[in-house]
Motif scaffolding. Structure first.
Motif, PDB file in Angstrom:
ATOM      1  N   PHE A 147      -4.950 -11.230  -9.849  1.00  0.00           N
ATOM      2  CA  PHE A 147      -3.662 -10.582 -10.037  1.00  0.00           C
ATOM      3  C   PHE A 147      -2.635 -11.221  -9.126  1.00  0.00           C
ATOM      4  N   LYS A 148      -1.398 -11.127  -9.513  1.00  0.00           N
ATOM      5  CA  LYS A 148      -0.349 -11.648  -8.639  1.00  0.00           C
ATOM      6  C   LYS A 148       0.286 -10.496  -7.863  1.00  0.00           C
ATOM      7  N   PRO A 149       0.722 -10.746  -6.607  1.00  0.00           N
ATOM      8  CA  PRO A 149       1.185  -9.668  -5.737  1.00  0.00           C
ATOM      9  C   PRO A 149       2.449  -8.986  -6.262  1.00  0.00           C
ATOM     10  N   LEU A 150       2.505  -7.686  -6.025  1.00  0.00           N
ATOM     11  CA  LEU A 150       3.741  -6.930  -6.207  1.00  0.00           C
ATOM     12  C   LEU A 150       4.567  -7.023  -4.939  1.00  0.00           C
ATOM     13  N   ASN A 151       5.834  -6.695  -5.014  1.00  0.00           N
ATOM     14  CA  ASN A 151       6.670  -6.657  -3.825  1.00  0.00           C
ATOM     15  C   ASN A 151       6.442  -5.350  -3.065  1.00  0.00           C
ATOM     16  N   GLY A 152       6.530  -5.413  -1.741  1.00  0.00           N
ATOM     17  CA  GLY A 152       6.460  -4.212  -0.914  1.00  0.00           C
ATOM     18  C   GLY A 152       5.056  -3.884  -0.459  1.00  0.00           C
ATOM     19  N   PRO A 153       4.948  -3.266   0.717  1.00  0.00           N
ATOM     20  CA  PRO A 153       3.637  -2.939   1.290  1.00  0.00           C
ATOM     21  C   PRO A 153       3.050  -1.664   0.696  1.00  0.00           C
ATOM     22  N   LYS A 154       1.741  -1.565   0.731  1.00  0.00           N
ATOM     23  CA  LYS A 154       1.018  -0.362   0.326  1.00  0.00           C
ATOM     24  C   LYS A 154       0.041   0.019   1.428  1.00  0.00           C
ATOM     25  N   LEU A 155      -0.237   1.310   1.515  1.00  0.00           N
ATOM     26  CA  LEU A 155      -1.210   1.791   2.493  1.00  0.00           C
ATOM     27  C   LEU A 155      -2.352   2.483   1.777  1.00  0.00           C
ATOM     28  N   SER A 156      -3.496   2.527   2.420  1.00  0.00           N
ATOM     29  CA  SER A 156      -4.640   3.263   1.895  1.00  0.00           C
ATOM     30  C   SER A 156      -4.377   4.764   2.010  1.00  0.00           C
ATOM     31  N   LYS A 157      -5.133   5.540   1.252  1.00  0.00           N
ATOM     32  CA  LYS A 157      -5.024   6.996   1.359  1.00  0.00           C
ATOM     33  C   LYS A 157      -5.337   7.454   2.780  1.00  0.00           C
ATOM     34  N   ARG A 158      -6.303   6.802   3.407  1.00  0.00           N
ATOM     35  CA  ARG A 158      -6.671   7.138   4.784  1.00  0.00           C
ATOM     36  C   ARG A 158      -5.494   6.925   5.731  1.00  0.00           C
ATOM     37  N   ALA A 159      -4.847   5.775   5.600  1.00  0.00           N
ATOM     38  CA  ALA A 159      -3.708   5.475   6.476  1.00  0.00           C
ATOM     39  C   ALA A 159      -2.546   6.432   6.231  1.00  0.00           C
ATOM     40  N   LEU A 160      -2.328   6.781   4.964  1.00  0.00           N
ATOM     41  CA  LEU A 160      -1.248   7.720   4.644  1.00  0.00           C
ATOM     42  C   LEU A 160      -1.524   9.093   5.234  1.00  0.00           C
ATOM     43  N   GLU A 161      -2.774   9.517   5.182  1.00  0.00           N
ATOM     44  CA  GLU A 161      -3.140  10.809   5.758  1.00  0.00           C
ATOM     45  C   GLU A 161      -2.922  10.814   7.265  1.00  0.00           C
ATOM     46  N   ILE A 162      -3.333   9.735   7.913  1.00  0.00           N
ATOM     47  CA  ILE A 162      -3.162   9.632   9.369  1.00  0.00           C
ATOM     48  C   ILE A 162      -1.683   9.601   9.731  1.00  0.00           C
ATOM     49  N   GLN A 163      -0.905   8.860   8.941  1.00  0.00           N
ATOM     50  CA  GLN A 163       0.527   8.724   9.222  1.00  0.00           C
ATOM     51  C   GLN A 163       1.238  10.074   9.152  1.00  0.00           C
ATOM     52  N   ASN A 164       0.785  10.935   8.268  1.00  0.00           N
ATOM     53  CA  ASN A 164       1.452  12.223   8.067  1.00  0.00           C
ATOM     54  C   ASN A 164       1.032  13.283   9.077  1.00  0.00           C
ATOM     55  N   GLU A 165       0.053  12.969   9.923  1.00  0.00           N
ATOM     56  CA  GLU A 165      -0.395  13.928  10.928  1.00  0.00           C
ATOM     57  C   GLU A 165       0.343  13.698  12.236  1.00  0.00           C
ATOM     58  N   GLU A 166       0.569  14.798  12.955  1.00  0.00           N
ATOM     59  CA  GLU A 166       1.224  14.689  14.268  1.00  0.00           C
ATOM     60  C   GLU A 166       0.187  14.912  15.347  1.00  0.00           C
ATOM     61  N   PHE A 167      -0.047  13.885  16.145  1.00  0.00           N
ATOM     62  CA  PHE A 167      -1.003  13.955  17.235  1.00  0.00           C
ATOM     63  C   PHE A 167      -0.214  14.143  18.523  1.00  0.00           C
ATOM     64  N   LEU A 168      -0.215  15.370  19.053  1.00  0.00           N
ATOM     65  CA  LEU A 168       0.695  15.711  20.145  1.00  0.00           C
ATOM     66  C   LEU A 168       0.445  14.910  21.415  1.00  0.00           C
ATOM     67  N   LEU A 169      -0.817  14.586  21.700  1.00  0.00           N
ATOM     68  CA  LEU A 169      -1.084  13.801  22.907  1.00  0.00           C
ATOM     69  C   LEU A 169      -0.388  12.442  22.825  1.00  0.00           C
ATOM     70  N   SER A 170      -0.436  11.815  21.656  1.00  0.00           N
ATOM     71  CA  SER A 170       0.235  10.523  21.490  1.00  0.00           C
ATOM     72  C   SER A 170       1.756  10.680  21.531  1.00  0.00           C
ATOM     73  N   LYS A 171       2.247  11.766  20.928  1.00  0.00           N
ATOM     74  CA  LYS A 171       3.689  11.983  20.915  1.00  0.00           C
ATOM     75  C   LYS A 171       4.233  12.106  22.340  1.00  0.00           C
ATOM     76  N   GLY A 172       3.533  12.856  23.173  1.00  0.00           N
ATOM     77  CA  GLY A 172       3.970  13.013  24.566  1.00  0.00           C
ATOM     78  C   GLY A 172       3.958  11.708  25.321  1.00  0.00           C
ATOM     79  N   ILE A 173       2.894  10.924  25.116  1.00  0.00           N
ATOM     80  CA  ILE A 173       2.769   9.656  25.835  1.00  0.00           C
ATOM     81  C   ILE A 173       3.879   8.690  25.433  1.00  0.00           C
ATOM     82  N   ILE A 174       4.231   8.663  24.150  1.00  0.00           N
ATOM     83  CA  ILE A 174       5.302   7.774  23.693  1.00  0.00           C
ATOM     84  C   ILE A 174       6.620   8.149  24.346  1.00  0.00           C
ATOM     85  N   ILE A 175       6.902   9.454  24.431  1.00  0.00           N
ATOM     86  CA  ILE A 175       8.133   9.905  25.080  1.00  0.00           C
ATOM     87  C   ILE A 175       8.148   9.474  26.541  1.00  0.00           C
TER      88      ILE A 175
END
Length: 507
Positions: free
Chosen positions: A49-77
C-alpha cells in the motif's frame, strides 16, 4: 528524525515522526497496467500500500493519551519552573517526587572513586540481559543479610533491569494476559497504574482498607473486590513498606494476602523498594552505646521548642508494625510469590534506574529473562554497583547512616506539623508521610493548584487513586528526604498557602 522531549504532549511527539509503515492506502484495482508486488506472510498474500498523509496512533496509544496521570502532570509543572536556591529561588520546590537527597555527598564520593567507576574495554560490549552474574550474586547477598529470606536467595532468583517500573511491566507481560486485572490495597502508589497498564494492558482493582487502619485489609474486602471486578483478576500487588502511607504491613496481613491468593489461584507481587529505608526499625535496633533513641532526633532550636507539642492523631493510624520482607515468611505458595526491589530509594540512585525482580520460580524467571533484553542495564552501571555492593562494610554503614538521617528529618518535619495542627499518618519507613489538609476547606485539586502557585509541589491523594469521598480526599503525600533548609522553606510555603486561604474565608 527530530527527537521529542519529555515535556511535549503525545500529539506533538507523534507529529514529529514520519510513520512510514502505518496508514496505508490501497492501490486502485482498476489500474490494470500497475504491477502489484505480493509478499508471502503466513501463507497469505499481502498487497503493498502507499502511505496516506498524516500520523496515526494505535488504540493503545490513544487510550493512554486520553488519560491524565497526575504524578506526571505535577512533575511537568515543576520542571518548567524548578526551584534552585541561587538561580531560581522563587521556583517550585519538589517534595512530591520520592527522591532521597540526604546522601549526595557520600554516594557521589563513592561512585566517582576511580576504583569504582573506571570503564574497561569489556564494558564497551553488550552484557548479560538480566545483569552480570557478579551483580546478581552481590544483590542476593545484600538481600540475604537484610531481608532474612526463609530460603536464601541466589543469582538464579534475581533479574536486574532499568527500574522497578519497567520490571513491573515485564511481570505484567509474563504473568498476565492483556485485559487482566490485579487487586491492590488503596490508596496505592500511582505508578502501579502506569507501569503495568500502559504496556502490558493490565488494570488495577482497588481494595478498601479498614476504617481505623490504613494498612489493614480484610479477607471480606478482598472477596468483594474480586467478586465485583469486571475483568479477570490474576494477582495481588502490594507495596511494603507502603506508598503513600510510609509504614509497613504486619506479617499477619502479608500472610492474609498470600493465603487469599493461593486459595483463589492468584499470585502475589510485593514491591519492597523501600525495604532498606525502614528507619524506625533500623535506628531503634542500632542505638550506639551510651545513647538513647532521643539522641537521633532533631535538636535544632525549632524542634527544641516544639517537641513537647502533641500530635493530632489520625483516624486511620492503626497499629504500627516492624518491617517484614515477604520472603522471610513461611509462604503458602512460594512459586507464585514474587518481589521487586531497587537502588533508586534505598541507595538514593533514582537517576541510574536500577530495579530488581525476585522470584523462586524457575519457570517465571525463565520467562522474564526471555524478554528482559528490553530492560537490560548498561554494563558500566552494572560494574559500579558490583564495586559498591562488594564493599559490604561501606554498604551497611551507608544504609545505617541513611536511616539515621531519615529518622532525624522525619522528626523535624513532624515537630513542625504538630505546631501547626496538621494531622498525619504516623510513619516508620520510606521518606514521605501522608498529611491531612481538610482544614484548607478547598477541593483537593484546587488546593493542589494553590500549593503549586505558592511554590510547593506535593502529591494529592488522587495521584494514588483515592476514593472520591470526603474521608479519602484532601490528603497529600509530602517527602522529607531533603536538606533541612529546603524542608523548612517548603513548610513555610505550605503554611503560607493555608493561612491565606483562612484569611480569604474571614474576609
Amino acid at each position: 528524525m527530530p527527537i521529542a522531549t519529555a515535556l511535549e504532549p503525545i500529539s506533538v511527539i507523534s507529529n514529529k515522526r514520519n510513520l512510514e509503515f502505518n496508514n496505508f492506502e490501497k492501490v486502485p484495482s482498476h489500474n490494470r497496467n500497475l504491477k502489484v508486488t505480493s509478499i508471502q506472510r503466513n501463507n497469505k498474500k499481502a498487497r503493498i500500500f502507499k502511505p496516506l498523509n498524516g500520523p496515526k496512533l494505535s488504540k493503545r496509544a490513544l487510550e493512554i493519551q486520553n488519560e491524565e496521570f497526575l504524578l506526571s502532570k505535577g512533575i511537568i509543572i515543576v520542571r518548567n519552573n524548578k526551584y534552585h536556591p541561587e538561580t531560581n529561588p522563587n521556583g517550585i520546590i519538589n517534595l512530591g517526587t520520592a527522591e532521597n537527597k540526604l546522601n549526595n555527598v557520600e554516594m557521589l564520593s563513592k561512585i566517582n572513586d576511580p576504583k569504582v567507576s573506571t570503564v574497561t574495554p569489556e564494558q564497551l560490549l553488550y552484557g548479560p540481559n538480566p545483569g552480570s552474574d557478579r551483580l546478581r550474586e552481590e544483590i542476593a547477598k545484600l538481600l540475604n543479610r537484610h531481608f532474612n529470606p526463609k530460603v536464601l536467595l541466589s543469582k538464579e532468583n534475581i533479574c536486574v533491569g532499568n527500574g522497578c517500573g519497567p520490571l513491573l511491566n515485564l511481570c505484567g507481560e509474563v504473568l498476565f494476559d492483556a485485559g487482566d486485572a490485579f487487586l491492590v490495597p488503596g490508596p496505592f502508589y500511582g505508578g502501579f497504574e502506569a507501569d503495568i497498564k500502559y504496556g502490558a494492558r493490565v488494570y488495577p482493582v482497588p481494595v478498601q482498607h479498614e476504617k481505623d487502619d490504613c494498612l489493614k485489609v480484610s479477607e471480606e474486602a478482598l472477596e468483594e473486590a474480586l467478586r465485583n471486578s469486571s475483568r479477570p483478576v490474576k494477582g495481588i500487588i502490594i507495596a511494603n513498606p507502603n506508598n503513600p502511607f510510609g509504614r509497613c504491613y504486619s506479617a499477619e496481613q502479608l500472610l492474609l494476602f498470600c493465603n487469599f491468593a493461593k486459595s483463589h489461584g492468584l499470585f502475589v507481587i510485593c514491591d519492597e523498594i523501600y525495604g532498606l529505608s525502614t528507619w524506625n526499625d533500623i535506628v531503634t535496633e542500632n542505638i550506639e552505646e551510651g545513647k538513647t533513641i532521643e539522641d537521633y532526633e532533631c535538636h535544632c532550636d525549632q524542634c527544641q521548642h516544639s517537641k513537647s507539642i502533641k500530635r493530632i492523631e489520625s483516624d486511620i493510624d492503626g497499629q504500627s508494625n516492624k518491617f517484614t520482607s515477604i520472603f522471610s515468611l513461611d509462604l503458602p505458595d512460594p512459586q507464585n510469590t514474587h518481589g521487586l526491589w531497587g537502588f533508586s530509594k534505598d541507595f538514593c540512585l533514582n537517576g541510574l534506574r536500577i530495579g530488581v525482580t525476585i522470584s523462586y520460580s524457575k519457570t517465571v524467571m525463565a520467562a522474564i529473562q526471555k524478554i528482559c533484553f528490553l530492560t537490560c542495564i548498561p554494563t558500566n552501571i552494572d560494574n559500579i554497583l558490583v564495586n559498591i555492593l562488594s564493599d559490604e562494610k561501606w554498604t551497611d554503614e551507608f544504609i545505617l547512616n541513611n536511616n539515621r538521617k531519615l529518622f532525624k528529618s522525619y522528626n523535624h518535619l513532624t515537630n513542625s506539623l504538630n505546631v501547626h495542627g496538621i494531622p498525619y499518618v504516623k510513619g516508620d519507613s520510606g521518606f514521605f508521610i501522608y498529611i491531612d489538609l481538610h482544614q484548607a476547606g478547598l477541593d483537593e485539586y484546587d488546593l493542589w493548584m494553590k500549593l503549586l502557585e505558592g511554590g510547593l509541589y506535593i502529591s494529592p491523594s488522587q495521584a494514588f487513586f483515592s476514593k472520591d469521598s470526603y474521608e479519602e480526599r484532601n490528603w497529600f503525600r509530602i517527602c522529607f528526604a531533603v536538606e533541612q533548609a529546603e524542608l523548612d522553606l517548603s513548610l513555610d510555603r505550605l503554611y503560607k498557602v493555608l493561612d491565606n486561604l483562612k484569611q480569604n474565608k474571614l474576609n
